[in-house]
Design a protein around this motif. Structure first.
Motif, PDB file in Angstrom:
ATOM      1  N   VAL A 204     -10.435  16.861   2.708  1.00  0.00           N
ATOM      2  CA  VAL A 204      -9.699  15.609   2.883  1.00  0.00           C
ATOM      3  C   VAL A 204     -10.708  14.483   3.019  1.00  0.00           C
ATOM      4  O   VAL A 204     -11.588  14.525   3.884  1.00  0.00           O
ATOM      5  N   ASP A 205     -10.603  13.470   2.147  1.00  0.00           N
ATOM      6  CA  ASP A 205     -11.594  12.391   2.122  1.00  0.00           C
ATOM      7  C   ASP A 205     -11.730  11.688   3.470  1.00  0.00           C
ATOM      8  O   ASP A 205     -12.827  11.246   3.840  1.00  0.00           O
ATOM      9  N   PHE A 206     -10.625  11.577   4.222  1.00  0.00           N
ATOM     10  CA  PHE A 206     -10.675  10.893   5.515  1.00  0.00           C
ATOM     11  C   PHE A 206     -11.710  11.544   6.438  1.00  0.00           C
ATOM     12  O   PHE A 206     -12.539  10.865   7.046  1.00  0.00           O
ATOM     13  N   TYR A 207     -11.683  12.878   6.520  1.00  0.00           N
ATOM     14  CA  TYR A 207     -12.621  13.578   7.398  1.00  0.00           C
ATOM     15  C   TYR A 207     -14.043  13.515   6.854  1.00  0.00           C
ATOM     16  O   TYR A 207     -15.004  13.456   7.618  1.00  0.00           O
ATOM     17  N   GLU A 208     -14.184  13.534   5.528  1.00  0.00           N
ATOM     18  CA  GLU A 208     -15.508  13.440   4.928  1.00  0.00           C
ATOM     19  C   GLU A 208     -16.104  12.060   5.188  1.00  0.00           C
ATOM     20  O   GLU A 208     -17.286  11.935   5.510  1.00  0.00           O
ATOM     21  N   ARG A 209     -15.291  11.006   5.054  1.00  0.00           N
ATOM     22  CA  ARG A 209     -15.774   9.645   5.332  1.00  0.00           C
ATOM     23  C   ARG A 209     -16.192   9.515   6.790  1.00  0.00           C
ATOM     24  O   ARG A 209     -17.238   8.933   7.104  1.00  0.00           O
TER      25      ARG A 209
ATOM     26  N   GLY B 185      -5.220   6.944  -0.414  1.00  0.00           N
ATOM     27  CA  GLY B 185      -6.151   7.604  -1.308  1.00  0.00           C
ATOM     28  C   GLY B 185      -7.086   8.575  -0.610  1.00  0.00           C
ATOM     29  O   GLY B 185      -7.721   9.397  -1.260  1.00  0.00           O
ATOM     30  N   GLU B 186      -7.158   8.499   0.724  1.00  0.00           N
ATOM     31  CA  GLU B 186      -8.049   9.418   1.452  1.00  0.00           C
ATOM     32  C   GLU B 186      -7.272  10.320   2.407  1.00  0.00           C
ATOM     33  O   GLU B 186      -7.852  11.058   3.188  1.00  0.00           O
ATOM     34  N   GLU B 187      -5.930  10.285   2.300  1.00  0.00           N
ATOM     35  CA  GLU B 187      -5.107  10.976   3.290  1.00  0.00           C
ATOM     36  C   GLU B 187      -4.794  12.428   2.965  1.00  0.00           C
ATOM     37  O   GLU B 187      -4.215  13.153   3.784  1.00  0.00           O
ATOM     38  N   GLY B 188      -5.172  12.901   1.767  1.00  0.00           N
ATOM     39  CA  GLY B 188      -4.814  14.265   1.383  1.00  0.00           C
ATOM     40  C   GLY B 188      -3.380  14.329   0.888  1.00  0.00           C
ATOM     41  O   GLY B 188      -2.826  13.334   0.410  1.00  0.00           O
ATOM     42  N   THR B 189      -2.755  15.490   1.036  1.00  0.00           N
ATOM     43  CA  THR B 189      -1.407  15.675   0.489  1.00  0.00           C
ATOM     44  C   THR B 189      -0.334  15.850   1.551  1.00  0.00           C
ATOM     45  O   THR B 189       0.839  15.970   1.239  1.00  0.00           O
TER      46      THR B 189
ATOM     47  N   MET C 204       0.846  -1.192   0.000  1.00  0.00           N
ATOM     48  CA  MET C 204       0.000   0.000   0.000  1.00  0.00           C
ATOM     49  C   MET C 204       0.878   1.237   0.000  1.00  0.00           C
ATOM     50  O   MET C 204       1.972   1.221   0.538  1.00  0.00           O
ATOM     51  N   SER C 205       0.385   2.294  -0.603  1.00  0.00           N
ATOM     52  CA  SER C 205       1.193   3.499  -0.738  1.00  0.00           C
ATOM     53  C   SER C 205       0.372   4.726  -0.386  1.00  0.00           C
ATOM     54  O   SER C 205      -0.806   4.817  -0.710  1.00  0.00           O
ATOM     55  N   TYR C 206       1.037   5.654   0.306  1.00  0.00           N
ATOM     56  CA  TYR C 206       0.385   6.904   0.686  1.00  0.00           C
ATOM     57  C   TYR C 206       1.066   8.061  -0.030  1.00  0.00           C
ATOM     58  O   TYR C 206       2.194   7.940  -0.513  1.00  0.00           O
ATOM     59  N   ALA C 207       0.374   9.195  -0.070  1.00  0.00           N
ATOM     60  CA  ALA C 207       0.896  10.363  -0.789  1.00  0.00           C
ATOM     61  C   ALA C 207       2.015  11.060  -0.032  1.00  0.00           C
ATOM     62  O   ALA C 207       2.653  11.948  -0.567  1.00  0.00           O
ATOM     63  N   PHE C 208       2.256  10.678   1.232  1.00  0.00           N
ATOM     64  CA  PHE C 208       3.329  11.310   1.992  1.00  0.00           C
ATOM     65  C   PHE C 208       3.871  10.343   3.031  1.00  0.00           C
ATOM     66  O   PHE C 208       3.318   9.271   3.263  1.00  0.00           O
ATOM     67  N   ASP C 209       4.967  10.728   3.658  1.00  0.00           N
ATOM     68  CA  ASP C 209       5.660   9.885   4.628  1.00  0.00           C
ATOM     69  C   ASP C 209       5.072  10.092   6.029  1.00  0.00           C
ATOM     70  O   ASP C 209       4.939  11.216   6.495  1.00  0.00           O
ATOM     71  N   TRP C 210       4.740   8.988   6.691  1.00  0.00           N
ATOM     72  CA  TRP C 210       4.131   9.054   8.032  1.00  0.00           C
ATOM     73  C   TRP C 210       5.165   8.998   9.152  1.00  0.00           C
ATOM     74  O   TRP C 210       4.803   8.970  10.324  1.00  0.00           O
TER      75      TRP C 210
ATOM     76  N   THR D  15      -2.687  20.468  17.615  1.00  0.00           N
ATOM     77  CA  THR D  15      -3.073  19.179  17.034  1.00  0.00           C
ATOM     78  C   THR D  15      -2.519  19.064  15.619  1.00  0.00           C
ATOM     79  O   THR D  15      -2.169  20.063  14.984  1.00  0.00           O
ATOM     80  N   VAL D  16      -2.430  17.839  15.140  1.00  0.00           N
ATOM     81  CA  VAL D  16      -2.004  17.579  13.756  1.00  0.00           C
ATOM     82  C   VAL D  16      -3.215  17.150  12.942  1.00  0.00           C
ATOM     83  O   VAL D  16      -4.000  16.297  13.394  1.00  0.00           O
ATOM     84  N   ARG D  17      -3.373  17.759  11.779  1.00  0.00           N
ATOM     85  CA  ARG D  17      -4.484  17.390  10.907  1.00  0.00           C
ATOM     86  C   ARG D  17      -3.969  17.159   9.493  1.00  0.00           C
ATOM     87  O   ARG D  17      -2.930  17.695   9.087  1.00  0.00           O
ATOM     88  N   LEU D  18      -4.736  16.361   8.736  1.00  0.00           N
ATOM     89  CA  LEU D  18      -4.428  16.132   7.330  1.00  0.00           C
ATOM     90  C   LEU D  18      -4.885  17.343   6.520  1.00  0.00           C
ATOM     91  O   LEU D  18      -5.899  17.959   6.832  1.00  0.00           O
ATOM     92  N   VAL D  19      -4.126  17.695   5.482  1.00  0.00           N
ATOM     93  CA  VAL D  19      -4.482  18.825   4.625  1.00  0.00           C
ATOM     94  C   VAL D  19      -4.457  18.381   3.167  1.00  0.00           C
ATOM     95  O   VAL D  19      -3.882  17.357   2.821  1.00  0.00           O
ATOM     96  N   ASN D  20      -5.085  19.196   2.297  1.00  0.00           N
ATOM     97  CA  ASN D  20      -5.188  18.798   0.895  1.00  0.00           C
ATOM     98  C   ASN D  20      -5.286  20.009  -0.033  1.00  0.00           C
ATOM     99  O   ASN D  20      -6.167  20.101  -0.875  1.00  0.00           O
ATOM    100  N   SER D  21      -4.387  20.978   0.143  1.00  0.00           N
ATOM    101  CA  SER D  21      -4.283  22.136  -0.748  1.00  0.00           C
ATOM    102  C   SER D  21      -5.619  22.833  -0.989  1.00  0.00           C
ATOM    103  O   SER D  21      -6.014  23.094  -2.127  1.00  0.00           O
ATOM    104  N   GLY D  22      -6.336  23.099   0.086  1.00  0.00           N
ATOM    105  CA  GLY D  22      -7.598  23.827  -0.026  1.00  0.00           C
ATOM    106  C   GLY D  22      -8.806  22.965  -0.315  1.00  0.00           C
ATOM    107  O   GLY D  22      -9.941  23.442  -0.256  1.00  0.00           O
ATOM    108  N   LYS D  23      -8.593  21.683  -0.632  1.00  0.00           N
ATOM    109  CA  LYS D  23      -9.706  20.781  -0.906  1.00  0.00           C
ATOM    110  C   LYS D  23     -10.063  19.986   0.359  1.00  0.00           C
ATOM    111  O   LYS D  23      -9.295  19.920   1.306  1.00  0.00           O
TER     112      LYS D  23
END
Length: 214
Positions: free
Chosen positions: A79-84, A43-47, A1-7, A69-77
């Motif tokens: 983030v699918d994780f929070y929407e789900r 795919g739901e983690e943002g950027t 599995m692959s994510y858009a950024f390093d955790w 706190t730390v939150r996921l971000v997605n360049s103004g869009k």
């Protein structure tokens, strides 16, 4: 599995920052409990992830203190994780809702991760410099929280002694530390309350002198 950024960023993963964490099952997650899986899938983690500093905010007319706190971000869009999570869907339900399969979600995440890697070609020295700058900014965000807490606790004494000046702000002090200190020195301030207190006393003296000279 692959994510858009390093955790793996250790500062972002500090438990007190309550950062979202990746699901160990990835796109093959089938958990269907209340509200669905509370972890993040490819795919739901943002950027990326961002530290949001502690602040005072108003909710229903009442002022409350929000911790950093730390939150996921997605360049103004969104983030699918929070929407789900808002829709209280499991990962399989979300895929069905979006018209995706687990394989296509993983492929999309791989494409995003690859695009992220190849879109900014830089040499090793530049990459190292960028990482160090980002690392210092992240440390600065966490340090700002601790400086803010110390300022709130120490304000009455400063005022009582007549030592408080308008330029003695958490942001100003944190900026002074970031400009003058190395990453290892800054990490020491995060880990050693006595060292931070001593540095803040020194910073107050400098700021008081500068303010009084104006």
């Amino acid at each position: 599995m692959s994510y858009a950024f390093d955790w793996s960023n250790s500062e972002m993963n500090n438990p007190v920052l309550n950062s979202p964490r990746p699901c160990s099952h990835g796109v093959n997650c089938t958990y269907n409990g209340d509200g669905g899986c509370a972890f993040v899938h490819p795919g739901e983690e943002g950027t990326g992830r961002r530290i949001f500093s502690a602040r005072i905010t108003t909710v229903n007319g009442n002022q409350i203190w929000q911790k950093a706190t730390v939150r996921l971000v997605n360049s103004g869009k969104k983030v699918d994780f929070y929407e789900r999570r808002r829709l209280k869907m499991s990962w399989p339900e979300w895929l069905e809702y979006k018209g995706l399969s687990s394989a296509s979600a993983n492929a999309s995440a791989n494409a995003s991760a690859n695009a992220e890697r190849v879109s900014t070609p830089v040499n090793d020295a530049m990459l190292l410099q960028q990482r160090q700058k980002k690392h210092k900014q992240e440390i600065g965000n966490m340090l700002f929280v601790k400086v803010s807490e110390n300022m709130i606790a120490g304000m009455p004494l400063l005022i009582a002694e007549g030592s408080f000046r308008e330029n003695m702000t958490a942001g100003k002090m944190t900026g002074m530390f970031l400009e003058a200190m190395s990453i290892p020195e800054l990490l020491t301030l995060l880990q050693d309350d006595n060292a931070l207190a001593q540095r803040m006393i020194e910073a107050c003296d400098v700021l008081k002198e500068h303010y009084d000279m104006q």
